[in-house]
Design a protein around this motif. Structure first.
Motif, PDB file in Angstrom:
ATOM      1  N   THR A 197       0.948   9.386  -5.615  1.00  0.00           N
ATOM      2  CA  THR A 197       1.062  10.766  -5.128  1.00  0.00           C
ATOM      3  C   THR A 197       2.262  11.465  -5.756  1.00  0.00           C
ATOM      4  O   THR A 197       2.201  12.658  -6.083  1.00  0.00           O
ATOM      5  CB  THR A 197       1.192  10.790  -3.599  1.00  0.00           C
ATOM      6  N   GLY A 198       3.363  10.719  -5.924  1.00  0.00           N
ATOM      7  CA  GLY A 198       4.564  11.305  -6.527  1.00  0.00           C
ATOM      8  C   GLY A 198       4.307  11.790  -7.945  1.00  0.00           C
ATOM      9  O   GLY A 198       4.761  12.870  -8.336  1.00  0.00           O
ATOM     10  N   ILE A 199       3.582  11.011  -8.730  1.00  0.00           N
ATOM     11  CA  ILE A 199       3.240  11.407 -10.099  1.00  0.00           C
ATOM     12  C   ILE A 199       2.365  12.665 -10.081  1.00  0.00           C
ATOM     13  O   ILE A 199       2.586  13.603 -10.861  1.00  0.00           O
ATOM     14  CB  ILE A 199       2.516  10.261 -10.831  1.00  0.00           C
ATOM     15  N   PHE A 200       1.385  12.683  -9.175  1.00  0.00           N
ATOM     16  CA  PHE A 200       0.492  13.844  -9.071  1.00  0.00           C
ATOM     17  C   PHE A 200       1.275  15.101  -8.693  1.00  0.00           C
ATOM     18  O   PHE A 200       1.093  16.168  -9.299  1.00  0.00           O
ATOM     19  CB  PHE A 200      -0.587  13.561  -8.021  1.00  0.00           C
ATOM     20  N   ILE A 208       0.835  -1.200   0.000  1.00  0.00           N
ATOM     21  CA  ILE A 208       0.000   0.000   0.000  1.00  0.00           C
ATOM     22  C   ILE A 208       0.871   1.252   0.000  1.00  0.00           C
ATOM     23  O   ILE A 208       0.604   2.213  -0.733  1.00  0.00           O
ATOM     24  CB  ILE A 208      -0.932   0.013   1.231  1.00  0.00           C
ATOM     25  N   GLY A 209       1.916   1.238   0.814  1.00  0.00           N
ATOM     26  CA  GLY A 209       2.808   2.392   0.891  1.00  0.00           C
ATOM     27  C   GLY A 209       3.485   2.685  -0.429  1.00  0.00           C
ATOM     28  O   GLY A 209       3.551   3.838  -0.870  1.00  0.00           O
ATOM     29  N   PHE A 210       3.984   1.638  -1.092  1.00  0.00           N
ATOM     30  CA  PHE A 210       4.661   1.814  -2.379  1.00  0.00           C
ATOM     31  C   PHE A 210       3.690   2.374  -3.420  1.00  0.00           C
ATOM     32  O   PHE A 210       4.017   3.318  -4.146  1.00  0.00           O
ATOM     33  CB  PHE A 210       5.224   0.477  -2.852  1.00  0.00           C
ATOM     34  N   GLY A 211       2.496   1.798  -3.481  1.00  0.00           N
ATOM     35  CA  GLY A 211       1.503   2.280  -4.450  1.00  0.00           C
ATOM     36  C   GLY A 211       1.098   3.718  -4.186  1.00  0.00           C
ATOM     37  O   GLY A 211       0.961   4.514  -5.126  1.00  0.00           O
ATOM     38  N   SER A 212       0.924   4.068  -2.918  1.00  0.00           N
ATOM     39  CA  SER A 212       0.501   5.426  -2.553  1.00  0.00           C
ATOM     40  C   SER A 212       1.573   6.450  -2.896  1.00  0.00           C
ATOM     41  O   SER A 212       1.271   7.526  -3.425  1.00  0.00           O
ATOM     42  CB  SER A 212       0.193   5.479  -1.051  1.00  0.00           C
ATOM     43  N   ILE A 259      -0.009  12.141   0.525  1.00  0.00           N
ATOM     44  CA  ILE A 259       0.447  10.752   0.624  1.00  0.00           C
ATOM     45  C   ILE A 259      -0.356  10.013   1.689  1.00  0.00           C
ATOM     46  O   ILE A 259      -0.800   8.874   1.486  1.00  0.00           O
ATOM     47  CB  ILE A 259       1.954  10.690   0.957  1.00  0.00           C
ATOM     48  N   ILE A 260      -0.574  10.672   2.831  1.00  0.00           N
ATOM     49  CA  ILE A 260      -1.341  10.063   3.919  1.00  0.00           C
ATOM     50  C   ILE A 260      -2.770   9.761   3.473  1.00  0.00           C
ATOM     51  O   ILE A 260      -3.321   8.689   3.764  1.00  0.00           O
ATOM     52  CB  ILE A 260      -1.340  10.996   5.152  1.00  0.00           C
ATOM     53  N   ILE A 261      -3.368  10.696   2.745  1.00  0.00           N
ATOM     54  CA  ILE A 261      -4.738  10.494   2.258  1.00  0.00           C
ATOM     55  C   ILE A 261      -4.790   9.322   1.281  1.00  0.00           C
ATOM     56  O   ILE A 261      -5.691   8.482   1.334  1.00  0.00           O
ATOM     57  CB  ILE A 261      -5.266  11.780   1.587  1.00  0.00           C
ATOM     58  N   MET A 262      -3.816   9.259   0.371  1.00  0.00           N
ATOM     59  CA  MET A 262      -3.791   8.165  -0.604  1.00  0.00           C
ATOM     60  C   MET A 262      -3.607   6.813   0.083  1.00  0.00           C
ATOM     61  O   MET A 262      -4.240   5.816  -0.289  1.00  0.00           O
ATOM     62  CB  MET A 262      -2.659   8.399  -1.622  1.00  0.00           C
ATOM     63  N   TYR A 265       4.481  15.665  -9.059  1.00  0.00           N
ATOM     64  CA  TYR A 265       5.401  16.022 -10.145  1.00  0.00           C
ATOM     65  C   TYR A 265       4.687  16.829 -11.225  1.00  0.00           C
ATOM     66  O   TYR A 265       5.228  17.812 -11.745  1.00  0.00           O
ATOM     67  CB  TYR A 265       5.993  14.748 -10.744  1.00  0.00           C
ATOM     68  N   LEU A 266       3.460  16.437 -11.521  1.00  0.00           N
ATOM     69  CA  LEU A 266       2.697  17.104 -12.573  1.00  0.00           C
ATOM     70  C   LEU A 266       2.155  18.462 -12.132  1.00  0.00           C
ATOM     71  O   LEU A 266       2.029  19.386 -12.946  1.00  0.00           O
ATOM     72  CB  LEU A 266       1.541  16.210 -13.033  1.00  0.00           C
ATOM     73  N   PHE A 267       1.837  18.604 -10.848  1.00  0.00           N
ATOM     74  CA  PHE A 267       1.160  19.813 -10.384  1.00  0.00           C
ATOM     75  C   PHE A 267       1.925  20.580  -9.306  1.00  0.00           C
ATOM     76  O   PHE A 267       1.347  21.401  -8.603  1.00  0.00           O
ATOM     77  CB  PHE A 267      -0.236  19.451  -9.845  1.00  0.00           C
ATOM     78  N   TRP A 268       3.237  20.328  -9.188  1.00  0.00           N
ATOM     79  CA  TRP A 268       4.028  20.971  -8.132  1.00  0.00           C
ATOM     80  C   TRP A 268       3.990  22.499  -8.230  1.00  0.00           C
ATOM     81  O   TRP A 268       3.792  23.192  -7.235  1.00  0.00           O
ATOM     82  CB  TRP A 268       5.471  20.495  -8.186  1.00  0.00           C
ATOM     83  N   SER A 269       4.197  23.049  -9.420  1.00  0.00           N
ATOM     84  CA  SER A 269       4.206  24.504  -9.583  1.00  0.00           C
ATOM     85  C   SER A 269       2.850  25.104  -9.239  1.00  0.00           C
ATOM     86  O   SER A 269       2.760  26.175  -8.626  1.00  0.00           O
ATOM     87  CB  SER A 269       4.601  24.893 -11.011  1.00  0.00           C
ATOM     88  N   THR A 270       1.775  24.410  -9.622  1.00  0.00           N
ATOM     89  CA  THR A 270       0.427  24.886  -9.313  1.00  0.00           C
ATOM     90  C   THR A 270       0.194  24.890  -7.807  1.00  0.00           C
ATOM     91  O   THR A 270      -0.358  25.853  -7.246  1.00  0.00           O
ATOM     92  CB  THR A 270      -0.630  23.986  -9.985  1.00  0.00           C
TER      93      THR A 270
END
Length: 218
Positions: free
Chosen positions: A32-35, A24-28, A76-79, A37-42
């Motif tokens: 979350t990391g992909i999300f 679960i931790g690896f998947g989360s 990450i905690i929510i995911m 990475y895509l929306f960090w500036s926003t």
């Protein structure tokens, strides 16, 4: 409650639970990391704009970076909570049979309801966190307040997921989950330790399991 905590701590370090948590931790973290990475500036721009209303310039300067990292951590905690809610059922049934052989599985959580409760709790948490962020900088008060906030993510989804497996009577569910806030806050203590925070949601589910089925539940 002491027996509930003792049994839960024994379970949390068992092989099957650790393996489940790692998956679960690896998947989360990946999702979350992909999300992020895509929306960090926003996210960074939003937090900088949000902090502009705070009257203390030092908090605006130092708070932006801290808030962005904190938000990423909260996501990450929510995911982890969402994925745990979706996939913990077989693990909970296995643990129930191990400790309570006579326990009957009378149903299964509705996936749509589980996802809805997890997302709703996560959004409520994020909204309250964003509007009360400065409180966490208050020594002691901030730490206790953060535990209460984290418990929002865990409390309702976990109570629903676990009780749906073993209790059909809604009045009995309400009675059996009357300690749900305290249980959620105890489980949330894991969130203060990086890496170990991946154990918080499943620890909450195990706590609820023993609280519902154990002799010291009431």
């Amino acid at each position: 409650m002491n027996q509930t905590i003792t049994k839960s701590l024994q379970d949390i370090f068992s092989k099957e639970v650790i393996l489940f948590v790692l998956k679960i931790g690896f998947g989360s973290i990946m999702i979350t990391g992909i999300f992020i990475y895509l929306f960090w500036s926003t996210l960074s721009s939003f937090i900088t704009s949000y902090l502009s209303w705070i009257p203390w310039e030092w908090l605006q300067t130092t708070g932006a970076g801290a808030a962005t990292i904190a938000l990423a951590y909260m996501l990450i905690i929510i995911m982890i909570s969402v994925l745990t809610s979706l996939y913990a059922e077989p693990l909970l049934i296995k643990l129930a049979k191990k400790h309570y052989p006579n326990a009957n599985v009378i149903g299964s959580p509705n996936i749509s309801t589980s996802v809805y409760l997890s997302i709703k709790s996560g959004l409520i948490f994020l909204l309250i966190f964003m509007f009360t962020f400065p409180i966490i900088f208050i020594p002691i008060v901030g730490q206790v307040y953060m535990l209460w906030l984290w418990s929002i993510i865990i409390k309702e989804p976990t109570a629903y997921d676990v009780s749906s497996l073993f209790i059909a009577d809604k009045k009995l569910v309400k009675e059996k989950t009357k300690k749900s806030r305290a249980i959620a806050m105890i489980a949330s203590l894991f969130n203060y330790v990086p890496v170990l925070n991946i154990f918080a949601p499943v620890f909450a589910q195990i706590l609820f399991l023993h609280n519902i089925l154990g002799k010291d539940a009431l």
